[in-house]
Design an enzyme around this catalytic site. Structure first.
Site, PDB file in Angstrom:
ATOM      1  N   GLN A  16       4.007  16.472   0.950  1.00 47.36           N
ATOM      2  CA  GLN A  16       2.960  16.529   1.969  1.00 47.36           C
ATOM      3  C   GLN A  16       2.653  15.162   2.567  1.00 47.36           C
ATOM      4  OE1 GLN A  16      -0.114  18.993   2.317  1.00 47.36           O
ATOM      5  NE2 GLN A  16       0.968  20.754   1.477  1.00 47.36           N
ATOM      6  N   GLY A 131       2.618   6.777  -5.465  1.00 46.69           N
ATOM      7  CA  GLY A 131       2.340   7.728  -6.541  1.00 46.69           C
ATOM      8  C   GLY A 131       1.456   7.143  -7.626  1.00 46.69           C
ATOM      9  N   ARG A 163     -11.843   4.654   2.848  1.00 47.99           N
ATOM     10  CA  ARG A 163     -12.979   5.486   2.434  1.00 47.99           C
ATOM     11  C   ARG A 163     -14.271   4.674   2.442  1.00 47.99           C
ATOM     12  NH1 ARG A 163      -9.407   8.131  -2.503  1.00 47.99           N
ATOM     13  NH2 ARG A 163      -8.730  10.021  -1.377  1.00 47.99           N
ATOM     14  N   HIS A 188      -6.429   1.305  -8.595  1.00 46.92           N
ATOM     15  CA  HIS A 188      -6.677   2.493  -7.778  1.00 46.92           C
ATOM     16  C   HIS A 188      -6.985   3.641  -8.738  1.00 46.92           C
ATOM     17  CE1 HIS A 188      -6.321   5.627  -4.779  1.00 46.92           C
ATOM     18  NE2 HIS A 188      -5.395   6.223  -5.512  1.00 46.92           N
TER      19      HIS A 188
END
Length: 326
Positions: A16, A131, A163, A188
Site C-alpha cells: 500500500q 518498515g 503529524r 520512531h
C-alpha cells in the site's frame, strides 16, 4: 527536459505505501521535474502478477520522467548500480502486534536487503528505510552493508514530524507554512520525542502563540506518539498514503533542499554533536549544506521535560539494538 537520470529501487512494490509512493516518485516529487528515473520495483517471489499490474499502471500514467521501469523478484537486479533505495517492503503492523514481533520478522528482511545492497549498490547510494521498527531496521541494514557510507542511511521520522506540524498548525489556527523548526528526536515509536520547544510560529517562539504548556506536554506529545496506533484502530491498517507522502518529502528535503529548512531523520549517531552513543540510528534535526551533505543541527537546548523524554527514547533504541544478533 531531462538533465540527468538516477537509478532508484523501491522494495515492497505491491504494498500500500509503495503504491502511493511510486506515482509521487514518477511525477518528480522526489528528484525534481528535470531528473529522469531508471526505476526498479522489487517484491518477493510470488508477487509477479501483482508487480506486472503496478508496472501497467505506471505505463498508463505516461510519466515523462520514467526512463525505464523494471519489476523484479531479485534483490540483485533491483539494487544493481542504484543511486537510491527506498526500503518499504516489510511486514506491516497490525492490531495488537508488539514491536518485538515486528523486529524479528522485519529484521530478517532488512538484513537480507542490506547484504544485497552491499554487493550491488553504488557506494554513495542513499538508503531510506520505512518498515518498523524503523530505527533498528535501518541500523541492521546499515551494518549488513559496510561498503556503503553510513551517513547515507535514513530511517523515516518525517511522518511523525508531519503529524506534529499539523497538530501545532490546528492548535495555533495558522497555516502550515507559518509553523517551522518542527523537530522529532529519537525512536520512531510511542517513545519518540516531539520537541515543541524548538518550534516557531510566524518566526516567533511557539510559547507566544500556544501558551498552554500543559496541552503541549500532555495532549500534543502523547497524540503524536500514539497516532500510528490510532490510525490502525480506526482503519484496521497501518498508515499508507500519509506514510508515502512523508517518504517523498523526506527524500525531497535531501535531493531538493529548501534554504533554511529543518527536517527530522533517523541517521547514524557517529560523531553526533549531542554526546549520544555511537553506532545507533537516532532521530535528529537536520539541514542541508551547500556541499550537498546534511548536518545534524548542533547546539539545540533541551529543557528538563525534553531531556527526560530523550533518555526514555534512547534507552528503547539501546534495548532494541541489544536484542539483535547481526
Amino acid at each position: 527536459m531531462v538533465s540527468q537520470t538516477v537509478s532508484v529501487a523501491v522494495t515492497g512494490g505491491t504494498g500500500q505505501i509503495a503504491y502511493s509512493f511510486l506515482f509521487s516518485l514518477a511525477h518528480g516529487d522526489v528528484f525534481g521535474l528535470d531528473c529522469g528515473i531508471d526505476l526498479r520495483i522489487y517484491d518477493i517471489p510470488g508477487t509477479e502478477r501483482a508487480l506486472s499490474g503496478v508496472r501497467m499502471e505506471l505505463d498508463d500514467g505516461a510519466f515523462p520522467l520514467l526512463q525505464r521501469v523494471q519489476v523484479t523478484t531479485s534483490l540483485h537486479d533491483a539494487f544493481d548500480g542504484i543511486d537510491a533505495a527506498f526500503l518499504i517492503g516489510s511486514v506491516p503492523r497490525g492490531p495488537g502486534m508488539e514491536r518485538r514481533d515486528l523486529l524479528k520478522k522485519n529484521g530478517e528482511i532488512v538484513a537480507t536487503q542490506g547484504k544485497a545492497l552491499n554487493t550491488t549498490a553504488k557506494r554513495d547510494a542513499k538508503i531510506f528505510v520505512v518498515g518498523n521498527p524503523v530505527n533498528t531496521n535501518c541500523w541492521i541494514a546499515m551494518n549488513h552493508a559496510p561498503r556503503l557510507l553510513r551517513k547515507n542511511f535514513h530511517a523515516m521520522l518525517r511522518l511523525d514530524q508531519n503529524r506534529m506540524h499539523s497538530m501545532l498548525s490546528h492548535r495555533a489556527e495558522v497555516p502550515l507554512s507559518a509553523v517551522s523548526q518542527v523537530v522529532v528526536w529519537g525512536n520512531h515509536s510511542a517513545k519518540q520525542v516531539p520537541d515543541f520547544t524548538q518550534a516557531l510560529i510566524n518566526d516567533r517562539p511557539i510559547a507566544e502563540t500556544i501558551a498552554d504548556r500543559d496541552w503541549l506536554e500532555n495532549i500534543m506529545v502523547p497524540s503524536v506518539q500514539s497516532r500510528g496506533s490510532a490510525v490502525i484502530e480506526a482503519r484496521g491498517k497501518s498508515s499508507a498514503a500519509s506514510a508515502a507522502r512523508a517518504l517523498a518529502e523526506a527524500a525531497r528535503s535531501i535531493y531538493q533542499p529548501k534554504e533554511g529548512e529543518w527536517f527530522s531523520s533517523g541517521v547514524c549517531s557517529d560523531h553526533n554533536p549531542y554526546g549520544l552513543p555511537e553506532d545507533l540510528i537516532f532521530g535528529f534535526p537536520c539541514r542541508m549544506l551547500a556541499t550537498g551533505e546534511y548536518e545534524v543541527i548542533p547546539g539545540l537546548p533541551w529543557d528538563a521535560f525534553i531531556r527526560g523524554k530523550m533518555q526514555i527514547s534512547l534507552d528503547e533504541i539501546l534495548q532494541e539494538k541489544a536484542s539483535v544478533s547481526l
